[in-house]
Design an enzyme around this catalytic site. Structure first.
Site, PDB file in Angstrom:
ATOM      1  N   THR A  47       0.836  -1.209   0.000  1.00 49.95           N
ATOM      2  CA  THR A  47       0.000   0.000   0.000  1.00 49.95           C
ATOM      3  C   THR A  47       0.869   1.257   0.000  1.00 49.95           C
ATOM      4  O   THR A  47       0.544   2.239  -0.672  1.00 49.95           O
ATOM      5  CB  THR A  47      -0.953   0.002   1.211  1.00 49.95           C
ATOM      6  OG1 THR A  47      -1.779  -1.160   1.135  1.00 49.95           O
ATOM      7  CG2 THR A  47      -1.827   1.250   1.244  1.00 49.95           C
ATOM      8  N   CYS A  48       1.964   1.210   0.712  1.00 51.06           N
ATOM      9  CA  CYS A  48       2.864   2.363   0.800  1.00 51.06           C
ATOM     10  C   CYS A  48       3.430   2.714  -0.577  1.00 51.06           C
ATOM     11  O   CYS A  48       3.510   3.887  -0.944  1.00 51.06           O
ATOM     12  CB  CYS A  48       4.002   2.074   1.786  1.00 51.06           C
ATOM     13  SG  CYS A  48       3.432   1.519   3.406  1.00 51.06           S
TER      14      CYS A  48
END
Length: 157
Positions: A47-48
């Site tokens: 997600t980062c």
């Protein structure tokens, strides 16, 4: 946990730049500035890398147009990893700050223990900081990615 109206912890964060390793005193770095500080659980994580950092990269000019002096990303990783991740993400407009031992994150009360996954990590959050004081603080629920997005922070300005 740090709250709106609190000053950031008077600690240091590291950044690997083209000129070498820089240790930033947090109080000095944010003094007299209006900045966005966001944290991720880890560099190069899904997600980062797919959404959180890229959102700030894409909207960096819009943040600056609204009076933001700089955008900083912090993670409990070393400065070499943060630099490599920033380079891989074309994040030249973002200060990639390392909280190598997690002391900054712990001082803010925003740490989480992930066990065998990666150990001590930061919760995902974003904040507006003015002159070292937290003005807006958006901390994500576990495994969520909603309130710390670049679009949400931009709309809060």
């Amino acid at each position: 946990m740090i709250q709106q109206g609190h000053k950031l912890p008077a600690l240091s964060l590291s950044q690997l730049t083209a000129d070498g390793m820089v240790t930033h005193d947090v109080a000095s770095l944010f003094a007299g500035k209006k900045a966005i500080l966001f944290a991720v659980p880890g560099a190069f994580t899904p997600t980062c890398s797919a959404a959180h950092l890229p959102g700030y990269v894409v909207l960096a000019d819009q943040f600056k147009a609204k009076g933001i002096d700089f955008i900083a990303c912090v993670a409990i990783n070393d400065a070499f990893v943060m630099k490599a991740w920033g380079d891989a993400q074309n994040a030249s407009e973002i200060m990639m700050l390392a909280d190598g031992d997690g002391s900054f994150t712990k001082a803010m009360g925003l740490e989480m223990e992930t066990g065998a996954f990666g150990g001590l990590r930061s919760q995902r959050y974003a904040m507006l900081v003015e002159d070292g004081v937290v003005k807006v603080l958006n901390v994500e629920a576990p495994k969520a990615f909603e309130v710390s997005k670049a679009e949400v922070m931009l709309a809060a300005l």
